[in-house]
Design a protein around this motif. Sequence first.
Motif, PDB file in Angstrom:
ATOM      1  N   ALA A 376       1.756 -27.446  27.406  1.00 27.10           N
ATOM      2  CA  ALA A 376       2.140 -28.835  27.677  1.00 27.10           C
ATOM      3  C   ALA A 376       2.052 -29.181  29.159  1.00 27.10           C
ATOM      4  O   ALA A 376       1.696 -30.304  29.528  1.00 27.10           O
ATOM      5  CB  ALA A 376       3.562 -29.094  27.168  1.00 27.10           C
ATOM      6  N   ALA A 377       2.356 -28.219  30.029  1.00 28.14           N
ATOM      7  CA  ALA A 377       2.328 -28.500  31.461  1.00 28.14           C
ATOM      8  C   ALA A 377       0.912 -28.700  31.986  1.00 28.14           C
ATOM      9  O   ALA A 377       0.714 -29.311  33.038  1.00 28.14           O
ATOM     10  CB  ALA A 377       3.005 -27.356  32.226  1.00 28.14           C
ATOM     11  N   LEU A 378      -0.087 -28.193  31.237  1.00 26.97           N
ATOM     12  CA  LEU A 378      -1.471 -28.292  31.691  1.00 26.97           C
ATOM     13  C   LEU A 378      -2.222 -29.469  31.077  1.00 26.97           C
ATOM     14  O   LEU A 378      -3.225 -29.920  31.646  1.00 26.97           O
ATOM     15  CB  LEU A 378      -2.220 -26.995  31.365  1.00 26.97           C
ATOM     16  CG  LEU A 378      -1.679 -25.719  32.028  1.00 26.97           C
ATOM     17  CD1 LEU A 378      -2.497 -24.511  31.589  1.00 26.97           C
ATOM     18  CD2 LEU A 378      -1.688 -25.843  33.544  1.00 26.97           C
ATOM     19  N   ARG A 379      -1.780 -29.928  29.930  1.00 27.93           N
ATOM     20  CA  ARG A 379      -2.520 -30.983  29.224  1.00 27.93           C
ATOM     21  C   ARG A 379      -2.786 -32.233  30.063  1.00 27.93           C
ATOM     22  O   ARG A 379      -3.884 -32.799  29.989  1.00 27.93           O
ATOM     23  CB  ARG A 379      -1.768 -31.385  27.951  1.00 27.93           C
ATOM     24  CG  ARG A 379      -1.920 -30.396  26.813  1.00 27.93           C
ATOM     25  CD  ARG A 379      -1.218 -30.919  25.580  1.00 27.93           C
ATOM     26  NE  ARG A 379      -1.241 -29.957  24.493  1.00 27.93           N
ATOM     27  CZ  ARG A 379      -0.616 -30.140  23.335  1.00 27.93           C
ATOM     28  NH1 ARG A 379       0.089 -31.265  23.134  1.00 27.93           N
ATOM     29  NH2 ARG A 379      -0.671 -29.221  22.402  1.00 27.93           N
ATOM     30  N   PRO A 380      -1.815 -32.722  30.846  1.00 29.08           N
ATOM     31  CA  PRO A 380      -2.095 -33.950  31.616  1.00 29.08           C
ATOM     32  C   PRO A 380      -3.255 -33.807  32.594  1.00 29.08           C
ATOM     33  O   PRO A 380      -3.800 -34.807  33.054  1.00 29.08           O
ATOM     34  CB  PRO A 380      -0.772 -34.197  32.359  1.00 29.08           C
ATOM     35  CG  PRO A 380       0.268 -33.498  31.547  1.00 29.08           C
ATOM     36  CD  PRO A 380      -0.418 -32.282  31.001  1.00 29.08           C
ATOM     37  N   LEU A 381      -3.630 -32.565  32.897  1.00 23.03           N
ATOM     38  CA  LEU A 381      -4.711 -32.346  33.858  1.00 23.03           C
ATOM     39  C   LEU A 381      -6.093 -32.407  33.225  1.00 23.03           C
ATOM     40  O   LEU A 381      -7.104 -32.437  33.945  1.00 23.03           O
ATOM     41  CB  LEU A 381      -4.531 -30.987  34.533  1.00 23.03           C
ATOM     42  CG  LEU A 381      -3.279 -30.820  35.399  1.00 23.03           C
ATOM     43  CD1 LEU A 381      -3.150 -29.381  35.873  1.00 23.03           C
ATOM     44  CD2 LEU A 381      -3.308 -31.768  36.586  1.00 23.03           C
ATOM     45  N   ASP A 382      -6.164 -32.408  31.905  1.00 23.72           N
ATOM     46  CA  ASP A 382      -7.466 -32.332  31.230  1.00 23.72           C
ATOM     47  C   ASP A 382      -8.467 -33.365  31.743  1.00 23.72           C
ATOM     48  O   ASP A 382      -9.575 -33.005  32.159  1.00 23.72           O
ATOM     49  CB  ASP A 382      -7.293 -32.464  29.720  1.00 23.72           C
ATOM     50  CG  ASP A 382      -6.738 -31.190  29.081  1.00 23.72           C
ATOM     51  OD1 ASP A 382      -6.704 -30.149  29.768  1.00 23.72           O
ATOM     52  OD2 ASP A 382      -6.348 -31.239  27.910  1.00 23.72           O
ATOM     53  N   PRO A 383      -8.148 -34.669  31.713  1.00 24.59           N
ATOM     54  CA  PRO A 383      -9.164 -35.647  32.157  1.00 24.59           C
ATOM     55  C   PRO A 383      -9.427 -35.607  33.657  1.00 24.59           C
ATOM     56  O   PRO A 383     -10.498 -36.013  34.107  1.00 24.59           O
ATOM     57  CB  PRO A 383      -8.552 -36.997  31.737  1.00 24.59           C
ATOM     58  CG  PRO A 383      -7.079 -36.753  31.687  1.00 24.59           C
ATOM     59  CD  PRO A 383      -6.925 -35.333  31.228  1.00 24.59           C
ATOM     60  N   VAL A 384      -8.466 -35.116  34.415  1.00 22.33           N
ATOM     61  CA  VAL A 384      -8.631 -35.069  35.866  1.00 22.33           C
ATOM     62  C   VAL A 384      -9.579 -33.945  36.268  1.00 22.33           C
ATOM     63  O   VAL A 384     -10.474 -34.124  37.095  1.00 22.33           O
ATOM     64  CB  VAL A 384      -7.263 -34.882  36.559  1.00 22.33           C
ATOM     65  CG1 VAL A 384      -7.440 -34.780  38.071  1.00 22.33           C
ATOM     66  CG2 VAL A 384      -6.325 -36.025  36.211  1.00 22.33           C
ATOM     67  N   LEU A 385      -9.403 -32.780  35.659  1.00 23.35           N
ATOM     68  CA  LEU A 385     -10.172 -31.608  36.053  1.00 23.35           C
ATOM     69  C   LEU A 385     -11.486 -31.462  35.300  1.00 23.35           C
ATOM     70  O   LEU A 385     -12.247 -30.528  35.543  1.00 23.35           O
ATOM     71  CB  LEU A 385      -9.336 -30.335  35.850  1.00 23.35           C
ATOM     72  CG  LEU A 385      -7.980 -30.314  36.554  1.00 23.35           C
ATOM     73  CD1 LEU A 385      -7.356 -28.934  36.463  1.00 23.35           C
ATOM     74  CD2 LEU A 385      -8.087 -30.741  38.007  1.00 23.35           C
ATOM     75  N   ALA A 386     -11.776 -32.394  34.392  1.00 28.66           N
ATOM     76  CA  ALA A 386     -12.985 -32.286  33.571  1.00 28.66           C
ATOM     77  C   ALA A 386     -14.257 -32.675  34.315  1.00 28.66           C
ATOM     78  O   ALA A 386     -15.353 -32.463  33.798  1.00 28.66           O
ATOM     79  CB  ALA A 386     -12.843 -33.162  32.325  1.00 28.66           C
ATOM     80  N   TRP A 387     -14.128 -33.230  35.496  1.00 30.24           N
ATOM     81  CA  TRP A 387     -15.310 -33.705  36.241  1.00 30.24           C
ATOM     82  C   TRP A 387     -16.321 -32.592  36.440  1.00 30.24           C
ATOM     83  O   TRP A 387     -15.982 -31.446  36.732  1.00 30.24           O
ATOM     84  CB  TRP A 387     -14.872 -34.255  37.590  1.00 30.24           C
ATOM     85  CG  TRP A 387     -15.991 -34.753  38.463  1.00 30.24           C
ATOM     86  CD1 TRP A 387     -16.548 -35.996  38.461  1.00 30.24           C
ATOM     87  CD2 TRP A 387     -16.686 -34.008  39.479  1.00 30.24           C
ATOM     88  NE1 TRP A 387     -17.538 -36.084  39.408  1.00 30.24           N
ATOM     89  CE2 TRP A 387     -17.650 -34.870  40.053  1.00 30.24           C
ATOM     90  CE3 TRP A 387     -16.587 -32.701  39.954  1.00 30.24           C
ATOM     91  CZ2 TRP A 387     -18.504 -34.469  41.082  1.00 30.24           C
ATOM     92  CZ3 TRP A 387     -17.446 -32.297  40.968  1.00 30.24           C
ATOM     93  CH2 TRP A 387     -18.385 -33.169  41.520  1.00 30.24           C
ATOM     94  N   ARG A 388     -17.575 -32.944  36.272  1.00 34.11           N
ATOM     95  CA  ARG A 388     -18.683 -32.046  36.568  1.00 34.11           C
ATOM     96  C   ARG A 388     -19.622 -32.736  37.558  1.00 34.11           C
ATOM     97  O   ARG A 388     -19.749 -33.966  37.546  1.00 34.11           O
ATOM     98  CB  ARG A 388     -19.486 -31.709  35.307  1.00 34.11           C
ATOM     99  CG  ARG A 388     -18.709 -30.903  34.261  1.00 34.11           C
ATOM    100  CD  ARG A 388     -18.483 -29.485  34.735  1.00 34.11           C
ATOM    101  NE  ARG A 388     -17.989 -28.607  33.697  1.00 34.11           N
ATOM    102  CZ  ARG A 388     -16.733 -28.530  33.287  1.00 34.11           C
ATOM    103  NH1 ARG A 388     -15.829 -29.346  33.801  1.00 34.11           N
ATOM    104  NH2 ARG A 388     -16.360 -27.657  32.365  1.00 34.11           N
ATOM    105  N   PRO A 389     -20.290 -31.988  38.422  1.00 40.11           N
ATOM    106  CA  PRO A 389     -21.237 -32.611  39.346  1.00 40.11           C
ATOM    107  C   PRO A 389     -22.327 -33.338  38.579  1.00 40.11           C
ATOM    108  O   PRO A 389     -22.708 -32.924  37.475  1.00 40.11           O
ATOM    109  CB  PRO A 389     -21.817 -31.416  40.121  1.00 40.11           C
ATOM    110  CG  PRO A 389     -20.805 -30.334  39.978  1.00 40.11           C
ATOM    111  CD  PRO A 389     -20.196 -30.530  38.620  1.00 40.11           C
TER     112      PRO A 389
END
Length: 401
Positions: A376-389
């Motif tokens: 649960a503590a990591l889920r909010p980061l999914d759309p933020v960290l999904a970026w790819r070059p």
Amino acid sequence: MSVPKPEAIVVGAGPGGLAAATALHRKGWSVVVLERSATLEPIGAAIAIAPNGLRALDTIDAGVPLRACAAIRGAATLRRPDGRVLAPTSGEAFTARFGEPMVLAARAELMRVLLAGLPADALRTGTTVLTVTPGDADRRATVSTADETLTADLVVAADGIRSPIRRAVFPEHPGPRYAGFTTWRAIVPAMDITPGETWGRGLVFGAMPLADGRVYWYATANRPAGATHGDAAGERAELLRLYRDFHEPVGDLIAAAPAEHILHLDVHEMATPLPAHHRGRVVLIGDAAHAMTPNLGQGGNQALEDAIELADVLSGATASAVVDALPGYSRRRVARTSAVVRKSRRIGAMAQWHGRGAVAVRDTLLRVAGRVAPDAALRPLDPVLAWRPPTGAAVSTRAEV
């Protein structure tokens, strides 16, 4: 006949400015970086480089040396002041979910790596930009300093949250606002810690290991903008008072930092997004464009994304085509960075709750979520960290570290 290289002036030699300069240089641009400080001293103790930031660094061959700084292994927790765990996670769980570690590096190390990608004569320190004229399709941008007037096909404003260039090209924008809390940061000698954060009533304390064994800590507290407690010793005394009831080793970490080495800054954010991140031949990146609270650790990472996206938008563009290309940069970045600013604000607001009832509800929800869904503590980061070059960005071949 050879076509002359397009020319860029980057204003500000922070991580975003140096990354943009390197990325443009690798795309065939002639680049000059103007830094107002006489020496390139990194501001801030350490910087969190998230998976999206590492991927950005990979495109300019800077990811490998930074991965060597990864040190968050084993348990990492969100706790109450009494030490009770609210939400557990670990460095391994983070890497498994996002494919990369969270790297905490001394800012000096990141600056060293980025500078290595630039020609030795690209950086000019002790140079304050006085005025900027953004230019247009028919005229180059103009940058004036105390000593000279320069022209360029592109000006990259990486001059920070108080960006004079932003004020010049977007005079109608209200600029950053105070987020309601202040922060302190320091790096101290090695100490036995469990990485993570502790949330109290209007107080947050975090501690993370560095690769060399030292510990980076940060603290936040609700208080009026500009409030101080005298000199550096007074600020540290106030920190020891604020966190006197927090679990060990919070007090020891604060006490281990020489008072003059504790960095204290009020937190500001760009609550109102800019209508665009460019005007004429001027483009804004990093805090100049989208300053955010530190709660997601994304300020520097979004600046690194900016740098790579900008170089990709301008890849292959001639000097005369810059003005036509820059709207594409704004289309890529305004919506994304505005969403990250909002998400960081929401998490920051919850972390800084002060009311006893509100904090009790928050802590209960976090404990229940942690038991039902360990991630649960990591889920909010999914759309933020999904970026790819972007596919056009050059990606280096790297060995796993």
